[in-house]
Design an enzyme around this catalytic site. Structure first.
Site, short mmCIF file in Angstrom:
data_model
loop_
_atom_site.label_atom_id
_atom_site.label_comp_id
_atom_site.label_asym_id
_atom_site.label_seq_id
_atom_site.Cartn_x
_atom_site.Cartn_y
_atom_site.Cartn_z
N GLY A 292 0.79 -1.21 0.00
CA GLY A 292 0.00 0.00 0.00
C GLY A 292 0.83 1.27 0.00
CE LYS A 295 8.19 0.73 -7.49
NZ LYS A 295 9.07 1.01 -8.65
CE LYS A 310 5.34 -2.44 3.27
NZ LYS A 310 4.23 -3.04 4.06
CG ASP A 409 -5.71 -7.05 2.21
OD1 ASP A 409 -6.73 -7.52 1.66
OD2 ASP A 409 -4.79 -6.51 1.58
#
Length: 627
Positions: A292, A295, A310, A409
């Site tokens: 979200g 990358k 990340k 999620d």
């Protein structure tokens, strides 16, 4: 033949659809933009067309669920600009500079009435500057330099009363410059064929844009004073650093979101240069995926340890720092063999990076649907282990963390596989800490369509039972190998009628995409009743599976995806059922409820004569939840 009552019912359904069903315009616009720009396989990977909200998209910033900032600078795009961008009515900043974008600026850009900055510099855009840009009444910065625009500057740009800076240099523009544009604080028209410069009364570049180079004594004195002040500041900082050096060795922390501190305990603090070298200067070829707010890059440390880095984007923007803080909080609280562990971090004035162990076999979704030719698909024993390991990880989040954690999620994309194909739950970017005294938390609906529980869609309230629903959908992914909303394998003739009966569900929610999810669930229930579950088992298994175990997993999935969150099992119950304990009793209880519901439906069917195929309506009502 349909009865008159059924005909009236269908007309009402169509009226409802016409009045209330509208796809998420922002998601559609961004997905069209991604396709038009010809984003590569490693770019904008989480820009899916089936998302409930675009606010989890990479490089997208939202305010109250509305897209307000889109930053896609220097990403190598070679496509064109989609007219659908004009649907992003709340967009305030659009940055696409430093790409290879071709074609014209669509006239639909004039619909971006909230826009304050438009930056399309250093591309290969051509044609004329559209006059519709004069409708951007709030625009303050317009940067179109270093393109191939031709023709005259449209007079409508004089309507931009709030314009602070205008850069149109290095194009092929010609003709008159609207007089009002010379009143902009900073402007640059150089490198064109316009009426400015040596032979004209107006310069091609404003004084404030660097055209005046006369030395000033005050400037020189200021520079000298600044250098001396900087030297004094460096010395002071050195003394402060030396005095605190020992304390920094004892604890590691970083300030985010104002004055709030997040402690990292014994985690390793990586140097920026160390991670830059490990990822080959954050090369695009090392991109493993996009979350979200950033990358994820594959990297190799000096000691040959493989890592995943990340790298958060726009951490200082609305939501960016919060995402960093959220992920750190989640991982610091949750330590379990089936949860992705954090091994280190790096913070600078402009960067926030998290370092994880590299998951050699990537994600479950990849192994189910995106494997390269010659790579083996997940076998059935591995899928069983994934189901159980994921359940154990979620059980720990829900029932052993204090406060408990809702992932929000759960899907095959967010379950990763190590070298031994052991599953770990990752991506805590949307996770939520929950007070154990509260049942649910009101929040904006986030997540991936097809995995979102119906009560979350309709009320915005999430609980651990929303994770249970997503987990149930993931079990069906393991069995079928398909995405939750992909019902392309529903091949029977009555499937068209099934979809027709389910369309009315769209009236309950804000998007028509939910229909596909419920169609899939209704189909699974129907096949289970008819003992034909073999029809949806992943063909990549080549019939190398145990049908009894498949049936068990699907039954657990159906129990997890019940419409009422209160009826769904806890994750600890799911673990026990997957281990062979308690499923028969829970399933028999569920079946008794189903029989009673079906008998009531048959009674109503006899009263209203809705036809043989209307049995689907009963499933649809059950899946839609209470109203």
């Amino acid at each position: 033949m349909f009865s008159e009552l059924e005909l009236v019912f269908k007309v009402l359904i169509l009226a409802c659809l016409h009045a209330s069903v509208s796809p998420d315009v922002q998601v559609d616009a961004l997905y069209a933009m991604k396709n038009a720009l010809k984003a590569s396989a490693g770019q904008l990977m989480n820009w899916y067309p089936n998302q409930m909200s675009p606010c989890s998209f990479t490089n997208v910033v939202c305010d109250d669920n509305n897209v307000v900032q889109l930053s896609l600078s220097s990403m190598g795009f070679s496509g064109f600009l989609s007219p659908k961008i004009g649907d992003l009515k709340t967009l305030r900043t659009l940055s696409l500079e430093g790409n290879y974008i071709i074609g014209n600026i669509p006239k639909e850009f004039g619909n971006l009435t909230s826009l304050t900055m438009l930056n399309l510099e250093n591309n290969r855009l051509s044609g004329e500057i559209p006059s519709s840009l004069g409708d951007l009444k709030n625009l303050q910065f317009l940067f179109l330099s270093q393109n191939n625009f031709k023709g005259a500057i449209p007079g409508s740009l004089s309507n931009l009363r709030y314009l602070i800076e205008l850069r149109l240099g290095s194009n092929g523009l010609s003709g008159q410059i609207p007089e009002h544009l010379f009143q902009v604080s900073k402007y640059n028209f150089t490198g064109n064929y316009l009426n400015c410069g040596t032979n004209f009364p107006q310069p091609c570049v404003s004084d404030s844009d660097g055209s005046s180079h006369k030395p000033r004594i005050a400037t020189i004195v200021g520079v000298i004073g600044g250098v001396l002040g900087l030297l004094l500041l460096v010395g002071l900082l050195f003394l402060v650093w030396k005095g605190r050096r020992k304390r920094y060795k004892r604890e590691a922390f970083v300030d985010v979101a104002g004055d709030e501190r997040i402690e990292f305990g014994q985690l390793k603090r990586f140097a920026w240069r160390e991670l830059q070298i490990a990822t080959d200067d954050f090369s695009e070829k090392n991109v493993l995926g996009q979350g979200g707010f950033g990358k994820v890059y594959k990297g190799v440390l000096a000691d040959n340890t493989k890592i995943a880095v990340k790298r958060l984007i726009d951490y200082e923007s609305p939501g960016g720092g919060k995402a960093f803080q959220c992920e750190v909080e989640m991982i610091s609280v949750a330590v379990h063999r089936n949860l992705l562990r954090l091994i280190g971090f790096c913070t600078t004035q402009t960067e926030r990076l998290l370092v994880y162990p590299f998951m050699q076999n990537l994600s479950v979704a990849y192994r189910l649907r995106e494997i390269k030719p010659g790579e083996p698909a997940l076998d059935w024993p591995t899928r069983k282990r994934v189901a159980l390991s994921t359940a154990r990880g979620l059980e720990y989040l829900h029932e052993h963390c204090n406060p408990k954690i809702i992932h929000r999620d759960v899907k095959a994309d967010n379950v990763l596989l190590d070298e031994d194909f052991e599953a770990v739950v990752g991506d805590f970017g949307l996770a939520k800490l929950v007070d154990v005294r509260k049942i649910n938390v009101t929040t904006q609906v986030r997540g991936t369509m097809g995995h979102i529980a119906p009560e979350y869609l309709s009320t915005g309230k999430s609980s651990e039972k929303t994770d249970v629903f997503g987990y149930g959908i993931m079990l069906l992914e393991l069995v079928t190998g398909q995405r939750a909303i992909d019902f392309s394998r529903l091949e029977e003739e009555d499937d068209v009628l099934l979809l027709d009966h389910l369309l009315w569900l769209s009236c309950l929610f804000a998007t028509y995409r939910v229909v596909n999810q419920f169609t899939f669930l209704v189909k699974v229930k129907k096949l289970e009743r008819e003992t034909r579950l073999y029809a949806i088992v992943d063909q990549n298994l080549n019939e190398h599976y145990n049908m009894i175990e498949v049936e068990m997993m699907i039954r657990v999935a159906l129990l997890c995806t019940q419409a009422s969150p209160e009826k769904r099992p806890m994750m600890s119950e799911v673990v026990r059922m997957l281990e062979g304990e308690g499923l028969a009793e829970r399933w028999e209880e569920w079946q008794n409820v189903e029989v009673t519901r079906r008998q009531e439906h048959e009674r109503l069917q006899g009263r209203f004569n809705w036809g043989e195929d209307s049995t689907y309506n009963q499933d649809a009502v059950e899946l839609s939840g209470g109203r």
